[in-house]
Design a protein around this motif. Sequence first.
Motif, short mmCIF file in Angstrom:
data_model
loop_
_atom_site.label_atom_id
_atom_site.label_comp_id
_atom_site.label_asym_id
_atom_site.label_seq_id
_atom_site.Cartn_x
_atom_site.Cartn_y
_atom_site.Cartn_z
N LEU A 26 5.54 -6.56 4.52
CA LEU A 26 4.64 -5.62 5.17
C LEU A 26 4.79 -4.22 4.60
CD1 LEU A 26 2.49 -5.05 7.29
CD2 LEU A 26 4.33 -4.80 8.98
N GLU A 27 5.98 -3.82 4.20
CA GLU A 27 6.17 -2.48 3.63
C GLU A 27 5.38 -2.33 2.33
OE1 GLU A 27 6.95 1.35 3.55
OE2 GLU A 27 7.43 0.03 5.23
N ARG A 30 1.79 -1.96 3.32
CA ARG A 30 1.57 -0.59 3.82
C ARG A 30 1.40 0.37 2.66
NH1 ARG A 30 4.62 3.90 4.82
NH2 ARG A 30 3.94 5.19 6.57
N GLU A 53 -7.33 -1.81 8.08
CA GLU A 53 -6.46 -2.68 8.87
C GLU A 53 -5.79 -3.69 7.97
OE1 GLU A 53 -9.16 -2.83 12.91
OE2 GLU A 53 -8.94 -4.64 11.73
N ARG A 61 -3.85 -8.58 13.32
CA ARG A 61 -3.73 -7.21 12.81
C ARG A 61 -2.27 -6.78 12.90
NH1 ARG A 61 -7.13 -2.49 15.51
NH2 ARG A 61 -7.35 -4.25 16.89
N LEU A 62 -1.73 -6.31 11.77
CA LEU A 62 -0.33 -5.91 11.70
C LEU A 62 -0.17 -4.39 11.72
CD1 LEU A 62 0.77 -8.34 8.85
CD2 LEU A 62 1.03 -8.68 11.33
N LEU A 63 -1.12 -3.70 11.11
CA LEU A 63 -0.99 -2.26 10.94
C LEU A 63 -2.37 -1.68 10.67
CD1 LEU A 63 1.20 0.02 10.49
CD2 LEU A 63 1.06 -0.55 8.08
N THR A 64 -2.60 -0.46 11.15
CA THR A 64 -3.85 0.24 10.89
C THR A 64 -3.54 1.58 10.24
OG1 THR A 64 -4.87 -0.80 12.81
CG2 THR A 64 -5.93 1.17 11.98
N VAL A 65 -4.27 1.90 9.18
CA VAL A 65 -4.11 3.16 8.48
C VAL A 65 -5.43 3.92 8.56
CG1 VAL A 65 -3.59 4.26 6.26
CG2 VAL A 65 -2.43 2.13 6.89
#
Length: 74
Positions: A26-27, A30, A53, A61-65
């Motif tokens: 995930l990093e 990101r 997303e 959904r894991l992360l939203t920017v």
Amino acid sequence: MPRFYFNIRDGYELDEDEEGIELPDLEAARAEALATVEELRGQLADAANIELEIADESGRRLLTVPFFRGGRGR
């Protein structure tokens, strides 16, 4: 290696990434999302609510920017 999908959300509209990218974690996903947002930000200066997303292979959904912070682009 897991596959991550980078969907673009503009308000209620969702443009889904159908291919995704294999990345180690995930990093790394990101970092890819932040680079993409930085690259596209100038082209989307008039759009207020665009977010990138990151989703996993199950569609979760894991992360939203966000493309803009603090009302920028409005």
